[in-house]
Design a protein around this motif. Structure first.
Motif, PDB file in Angstrom:
ATOM      1  N   GLU A 139       0.855  -1.182   0.000  1.00  0.00           N
ATOM      2  CA  GLU A 139       0.000   0.000   0.000  1.00  0.00           C
ATOM      3  C   GLU A 139       0.891   1.232   0.000  1.00  0.00           C
ATOM      4  O   GLU A 139       1.840   1.327   0.781  1.00  0.00           O
ATOM      5  CB  GLU A 139      -0.915   0.020   1.223  1.00  0.00           C
ATOM      6  CG  GLU A 139      -1.839   1.229   1.239  1.00  0.00           C
ATOM      7  CD  GLU A 139      -2.799   1.246   2.415  1.00  0.00           C
ATOM      8  OE1 GLU A 139      -3.647   2.155   2.470  1.00  0.00           O
ATOM      9  OE2 GLU A 139      -2.695   0.344   3.275  1.00  0.00           O
ATOM     10  N   TYR A 181      -2.446   1.070  -4.298  1.00  0.00           N
ATOM     11  CA  TYR A 181      -1.706  -0.162  -4.047  1.00  0.00           C
ATOM     12  C   TYR A 181      -0.884  -0.523  -5.282  1.00  0.00           C
ATOM     13  O   TYR A 181      -1.368  -0.409  -6.413  1.00  0.00           O
ATOM     14  CB  TYR A 181      -2.656  -1.320  -3.728  1.00  0.00           C
ATOM     15  CG  TYR A 181      -3.497  -1.102  -2.492  1.00  0.00           C
ATOM     16  CD1 TYR A 181      -3.154  -1.686  -1.278  1.00  0.00           C
ATOM     17  CD2 TYR A 181      -4.638  -0.304  -2.539  1.00  0.00           C
ATOM     18  CE1 TYR A 181      -3.924  -1.483  -0.140  1.00  0.00           C
ATOM     19  CE2 TYR A 181      -5.413  -0.090  -1.409  1.00  0.00           C
ATOM     20  CZ  TYR A 181      -5.051  -0.681  -0.213  1.00  0.00           C
ATOM     21  OH  TYR A 181      -5.818  -0.470   0.914  1.00  0.00           O
ATOM     22  N   SER A 206       1.372  -3.652  -7.095  1.00  0.00           N
ATOM     23  CA  SER A 206       1.467  -5.107  -7.020  1.00  0.00           C
ATOM     24  C   SER A 206       2.196  -5.657  -8.236  1.00  0.00           C
ATOM     25  O   SER A 206       2.234  -5.025  -9.295  1.00  0.00           O
ATOM     26  CB  SER A 206       0.066  -5.730  -6.942  1.00  0.00           C
ATOM     27  OG  SER A 206       0.118  -7.146  -6.979  1.00  0.00           O
ATOM     28  N   LEU A 260      -5.673  -0.372  -7.335  1.00  0.00           N
ATOM     29  CA  LEU A 260      -4.457  -1.184  -7.397  1.00  0.00           C
ATOM     30  C   LEU A 260      -3.923  -1.135  -8.822  1.00  0.00           C
ATOM     31  O   LEU A 260      -4.682  -1.308  -9.783  1.00  0.00           O
ATOM     32  CB  LEU A 260      -4.732  -2.632  -6.988  1.00  0.00           C
ATOM     33  CG  LEU A 260      -3.520  -3.575  -7.037  1.00  0.00           C
ATOM     34  CD1 LEU A 260      -3.547  -4.557  -5.861  1.00  0.00           C
ATOM     35  CD2 LEU A 260      -3.436  -4.355  -8.356  1.00  0.00           C
TER      36      LEU A 260
END
Length: 372
Positions: free
Chosen positions: A109, A120, A122, A279
């Protein structure tokens, strides 16, 4: 006596090390890196209003090389282990009875002031991490996903391809299609191919106009021994025109500048960020992901404070996502995209477009040389 003896031993080791050219060279380099932040602090003018920022950084003589050197300066500081962490903390989730576990998916995060409702970063979900990827989405109530790579794109580079780490097809993209990643079920409510938020592509096979696919997904949690939970609706964008390590590829009717600004319009209009948690992922989640995040964060700061500081934004971002923005042309891309947004919003005079066009051309000519 013991401490005196130990100091004598330490001094002897230091003397031997100084006689070793390799160790001496490493120490000298380390001292240079440790001393650099102080020198840079004296030159760094800090956050600037858009017009001043443009004049100082983009309208200056030799601006392209200056931005490139600034990136290397940040990179050197980042890789100095004494100054920075090398990895951000993985997100942890409850695992019952108050215990915590680290998710298998490499995600962090971004806890920065201008991260909106949530931001976020990833890696792309792999066949071993996809279950925890959806656990992250559901538990954190992330309602928007921006994929700036596409499934199995890694196969375009056979020499480095690894099936265990490639991004898989982790979401359904046909209306009514369902995928299970127990205990989560993901169903596609609808999906459409688009060239911009306001233009639906004539067909997903039309490569010249297809830019991304927007899918509306519904995620449900299925565990017969636990109380039922509400489903989570997620807007998912798969952006097809950003190769790994490079820059977005424009369509036949768009320039690179148009494509850059178009990315932000997708995030704002189709994914509703900064008002909804978002994200972003690519393959490793550092290059394309980091560049897009740096742009979003810098523009949010400009909207709030009317100030811009790209270097500081990237440095802060790297505290949460290690090595974000992986090369200098992505770093320059961040600069130029922010400037294009300012021109579009009227923060910069339209005459700035001529200078920006020169810098875009310089950037586009430089990248192929790095791959030859």
């Amino acid at each position: 006596e013991w401490s005196t003896a130990m100091r004598a031993v330490d001094n002897e080791i230091d003397e031997r090390a100084c006689g070793n050219p390799l160790i001496r060279c490493m120490r000298e380099r380390e001292e240079q890196l440790m001393g650099k932040p102080i020198e840079n602090e004296e030159r760094d003018l800090g956050a600037l209003p858009p017009l001043t920022w443009f004049s100082m950084h983009l309208d200056a003589t030799n601006a392209y090389n200056a931005m490139r050197e600034e990136y290397y300066d940040i990179s050197e500081l980042w890789y100095s282990a004494k100054n920075h962490k090398t990895t951000g903390p993985y997100i942890q989730e409850p695992y019952g009875n108050g215990a915590q576990r680290k998710l298998a998916v490499n995600a962090q995060e971004i806890q920065m002031p201008y991260a909106g409702a949530g931001l976020y970063a990833s890696e792309g979900p792999t066949k071993s991490s996809v279950f925890d990827f959806w656990a992250l989405i559901y538990e954190k109530k992330i309602t928007s996903i921006m994929s700036v790579n596409y499934p199995r794109e890694e196969r375009l580079n056979p020499s480095t391809h690894n099936e265990e780490t490639e991004t898989i097809q982790y979401w359904p993209f046909m209306e009514g299609q369902l995928m299970r990643f127990m205990p989560y079920t993901v169903v596609c409510l609808y999906s459409e191919c688009k060239s911009s938020p306001s233009v639906i592509s004539s067909g997903c096979g039309n490569g010249s106009m297809l830019v991304y696919r927007l899918s509306k997904l519904r995620v449900t949690y299925n565990n017969p021994i636990l109380p039922s939970q509400l489903p989570l609706d997620v807007n998912h964008v798969c952006y097809y025109r950003w190769p790994d390590g490079r820059l977005p590829v424009p369509t036949e009717i768009h320039s690179i500048a148009d494509s850059a600004v178009g990315l932000l319009e997708i995030v704002e209009q189709d994914l509703n960020w900064p008002h909804s948690p978002l994200l972003i992922h690519c393959h490793a989640g550092i290059g394309r992901t980091g560049a897009l995040m740096a742009i979003l964060l810098a523009i949010q700061q400009a909207d709030d404070q009317h100030l811009v500081h790209v270097k500081d934004t990237v440095q802060e971002l790297r505290k949460f996502r290690a090595k974000a923005v992986m090369n200098y042309w992505q770093y320059i891309f961040v600069y130029l995209t922010i400037a294009e947004v300012f021109v579009k919003r009227g923060h910069l005079d339209v005459s700035a477009r001529h200078r920006l066009r020169q810098l875009w051309n310089e950037l586009l000519a430089d990248i192929p040389r790095q791959y030859n």
